[in-house]
Write a protein that holds these residues in place. Structure first.
Motif, PDB file in Angstrom:
ATOM      1  N   PHE A  71      37.513  32.698  44.566  1.00 24.25           N
ATOM      2  CA  PHE A  71      37.072  34.083  44.495  1.00 24.25           C
ATOM      3  C   PHE A  71      35.649  34.133  43.960  1.00 24.25           C
ATOM      4  O   PHE A  71      35.234  33.278  43.165  1.00 24.25           O
ATOM      5  CB  PHE A  71      38.003  34.905  43.587  1.00 24.25           C
ATOM      6  N   ARG A  72      34.904  35.117  44.368  1.00 23.89           N
ATOM      7  CA  ARG A  72      33.499  35.277  43.971  1.00 23.89           C
ATOM      8  C   ARG A  72      33.388  36.374  42.918  1.00 23.89           C
ATOM      9  O   ARG A  72      33.839  37.493  43.128  1.00 23.89           O
ATOM     10  CB  ARG A  72      32.653  35.628  45.197  1.00 23.89           C
ATOM     11  N   GLN A  73      32.805  36.066  41.765  1.00 23.61           N
ATOM     12  CA  GLN A  73      32.615  37.063  40.723  1.00 23.61           C
ATOM     13  C   GLN A  73      31.498  38.010  41.122  1.00 23.61           C
ATOM     14  O   GLN A  73      30.440  37.591  41.604  1.00 23.61           O
ATOM     15  CB  GLN A  73      32.284  36.413  39.379  1.00 23.61           C
ATOM     16  N   GLN A  74      31.710  39.285  40.954  1.00 25.78           N
ATOM     17  CA  GLN A  74      30.723  40.286  41.325  1.00 25.78           C
ATOM     18  C   GLN A  74      29.614  40.370  40.277  1.00 25.78           C
ATOM     19  O   GLN A  74      29.886  40.316  39.068  1.00 25.78           O
ATOM     20  CB  GLN A  74      31.390  41.656  41.476  1.00 25.78           C
ATOM     21  N   PRO A  75      28.381  40.506  40.733  1.00 28.09           N
ATOM     22  CA  PRO A  75      27.262  40.642  39.796  1.00 28.09           C
ATOM     23  C   PRO A  75      27.458  41.854  38.883  1.00 28.09           C
ATOM     24  O   PRO A  75      27.984  42.881  39.306  1.00 28.09           O
ATOM     25  CB  PRO A  75      26.056  40.832  40.717  1.00 28.09           C
ATOM     26  N   GLY A  76      27.004  41.711  37.640  1.00 26.83           N
ATOM     27  CA  GLY A  76      27.087  42.835  36.706  1.00 26.83           C
ATOM     28  C   GLY A  76      28.417  42.965  36.018  1.00 26.83           C
ATOM     29  O   GLY A  76      28.610  43.879  35.219  1.00 26.83           O
ATOM     30  N   GLU A  80      39.508  41.766  49.820  1.00 21.01           N
ATOM     31  CA  GLU A  80      40.369  42.092  48.699  1.00 21.01           C
ATOM     32  C   GLU A  80      39.657  41.796  47.394  1.00 21.01           C
ATOM     33  O   GLU A  80      38.806  40.905  47.323  1.00 21.01           O
ATOM     34  CB  GLU A  80      41.685  41.306  48.747  1.00 21.01           C
ATOM     35  N   SER A  81      40.019  42.555  46.364  1.00 22.48           N
ATOM     36  CA  SER A  81      39.348  42.411  45.088  1.00 22.48           C
ATOM     37  C   SER A  81      40.373  42.374  43.958  1.00 22.48           C
ATOM     38  O   SER A  81      41.408  43.041  44.021  1.00 22.48           O
ATOM     39  CB  SER A  81      38.378  43.582  44.866  1.00 22.48           C
ATOM     40  N   ILE A  82      40.101  41.559  42.909  1.00 21.23           N
ATOM     41  CA  ILE A  82      40.909  41.501  41.695  1.00 21.23           C
ATOM     42  C   ILE A  82      39.991  41.785  40.513  1.00 21.23           C
ATOM     43  O   ILE A  82      38.923  41.194  40.403  1.00 21.23           O
ATOM     44  CB  ILE A  82      41.582  40.129  41.516  1.00 21.23           C
ATOM     45  N   THR A  91      36.059  39.000  44.262  1.00 22.42           N
ATOM     46  CA  THR A  91      36.482  39.268  45.639  1.00 22.42           C
ATOM     47  C   THR A  91      36.806  37.949  46.317  1.00 22.42           C
ATOM     48  O   THR A  91      36.324  36.884  45.907  1.00 22.42           O
ATOM     49  CB  THR A  91      35.386  39.993  46.449  1.00 22.42           C
ATOM     50  N   ASN A  92      37.628  38.026  47.368  1.00 17.80           N
ATOM     51  CA  ASN A  92      37.929  36.808  48.103  1.00 17.80           C
ATOM     52  C   ASN A  92      36.775  36.450  49.028  1.00 17.80           C
ATOM     53  O   ASN A  92      35.762  37.164  49.098  1.00 17.80           O
ATOM     54  CB  ASN A  92      39.244  36.960  48.867  1.00 17.80           C
ATOM     55  N   ALA A  93      36.938  35.360  49.775  1.00 21.43           N
ATOM     56  CA  ALA A  93      35.836  34.853  50.591  1.00 21.43           C
ATOM     57  C   ALA A  93      35.387  35.855  51.644  1.00 21.43           C
ATOM     58  O   ALA A  93      34.198  35.954  51.951  1.00 21.43           O
ATOM     59  CB  ALA A  93      36.243  33.536  51.245  1.00 21.43           C
TER      60      ALA A  93
END
Length: 474
Positions: A70-75, A90-92, A84-86
């Protein structure tokens, strides 16, 4: 079992805050990416739930390191972590308190809203509602789950919010419970339901959901409510007799619904008496029509009838005729007092019941092949009607469906229509006109009923016509 255990503040502070925060992110962060593999299915959403961290109190760094793939969102990274996934579909998100995990939320496209979330939330029990979402609890995992079919700020998404049942992050409040107590006072068409509230400060809306389906879904249940702060009781009426009902207590505190366990009771057989003799409502099932109940006897004009100790009345006659106005007055009183929507049978209902319903043996007359055994008719009546229930009943134990009085049916949408056809023949008809299939068309002319000043239209001759009331068992 500990079921009503979520408190009224931390749901608003944590789960709802997270879902709204996630839905308010830019569309680039959470909208599906072309070529990203399409919308998630049940397995995909289940995997999201498995990947979500629910080890409450885990440090921020451990949460971040666990989100592989999963990619961490900036900020994000202080009080809120969002991934978010690749594909970006979808988001957690995670809410932190003093650097430790205190709540989680998952959001995905609304095309997945039809998923069976209850099966995904295996081990959870539904305990209430919150702002349009359903709330579940898993005491073994110390976890609450709040499910939204769409996020409040964007109808294109669905969401699940997760939070601990007990946590150092939130004020500890006494649990609120709506407790369903056993019903010990079920009658023929009424029941007194009892419940109890715990953990409630002051009076609040409380009551019961009840119906014939154990699921108590919106389309097949009713609700009775009052205001209470502790124990309370509500009498419900209009119940179908000889039927199992399911019910549960509920309470509403700060717009949150709390539910008790589902319990059941069974109503008693509905009986009535005419001129002091007791009869019953007979259940008719089978054929091509819905189940209904029908009176065991005819109800002639000017006979005193009592229903279940609740109602007492008479269909008054004028010059031995029953007018629509008189019939309406009787029926409106009967329905209001009992809560049951009594009515005239349709021709199809009458004929099916007259033949013995699903117990029918194919007799010529209603109850047998020898008319003298089952009916008062031209050859044995001495020119007058006789007391009810003197002849052999049919297979459903219905009396006098052949002969004695012809019986009025209704073939219109007007529940109080009295100009319909009559069936079964009467004391003045010959044997051929007293079969279950015998009928006469209603007289709708403006001419007068013979021997009276009453006009045919909106009236019937009570000297040889009577009614036999029914109600639908739905």
């Amino acid at each position: 079992m500990r079921k009503q255990i979520f408190c009224k503040y931390w749901h608003h502070i944590s789960i709802l805050t997270i879902c709204l925060a996630m839905a308010s992110c830019s569309s680039d962060d959470i909208s599906p990416v072309d070529g990203g593999g399409g919308d998630p299915g049940a397995g995909d959403v289940g995997e999201l739930l498995d990947n979500a961290i629910t080890d409450w109190g885990m440090p921020r760094e451990s949460v971040a390191s666990a989100m592989q793939g999963f990619r961490q969102q900036p900020g994000t990274g202080n009080s809120m972590l969002q991934f978010t996934n690749a594909s970006g579909s979808e988001s957690i998100s995670y809410q932190m308190h003093d650097g430790k995990l205190c709540a989680t939320a998952i959001i995905w496209p609304s095309s997945s809203a039809g998923l069976n979330l209850k099966s995904l939330l295996n081990g959870f029990t539904m305990v209430g509602e919150l702002s349009g979402g359903m709330v579940y609890a898993n005491t073994a995992q110390n976890t609450m789950a709040t499910v939204w079919q769409y996020a409040e700020t964007d109808s294109a998404f669905s969401a699940i919010g997760l939070a601990p049942i007990e946590s150092e992050a939130f004020e500890t409040l006494a649990p609120i419970s709506a407790i369903t107590e056993e019903c010990e006072e079920a009658g023929m068409c009424t029941a007194t339901l009892r419940g109890r509230l715990e953990g409630v400060d002051g009076s609040t809306e409380a009551g019961f959901q009840y119906g014939m389906d154990s699921n108590l879904a919106d389309g097949n249940m009713k609700k009775a409510s009052t205001n209470a702060s502790g124990s309370y009781a509500i009498e419900v009426n209009g119940l179908i007799d000889d039927t199992t009902y399911y019910y549960r207590a509920y309470a509403v505190v700060d717009d949150i619904y709390y539910y008790g366990d589902v319990k059941s009771f069974k109503t008693k057989q509905l009986t009535y008496s005419i001129n002091g003799k007791t009869y019953k409502m007979v259940r008719v099932k089978g054929g091509d029509m819905a189940e209904f109940s029908i009176m065991q006897t005819e109800l002639p004009g000017n006979c005193e009838i009592q229903f279940g100790g609740m109602f007492s009345g008479t269909i008054r006659t004028n010059e031995e005729c029953v007018t629509k106005a008189t019939f309406r007055s009787f029926m409106e009183d009967l329905r209001e007092i009992t809560g049951i929507q009594f009515r005239l049978p349709t021709p199809e209902e009458w004929k099916f019941a007259a033949q013995g319903g699903d117990r029918g043996k194919g007799f010529t007359y209603c109850g047998g092949n020898d008319i003298d055994d089952v009916a008062w008719y031209e050859d044995n009546s001495d020119g007058e009607p006789h007391s009810l229930g003197m002849k052999t009943p049919n297979e459903l134990e219905l009396y006098d469906m052949s002969g004695n009085y012809a019986e009025l049916c209704n073939d219109t949408d007007d529940n109080l229509y009295v100009d319909g056809p009559t069936y079964g023949g009467s004391w003045k008809h010959d044997a051929a006109d007293c079969k279950w299939s015998s009928w006469e068309k209603g007289n709708r002319t403006t001419g007068k009923i013979p021997g009276t000043s009453i006009r045919h239209k909106n009236a019937f001759d009570g000297r040889y016509i009577a009614v036999r009331l029914v109600y639908s068992r739905q």
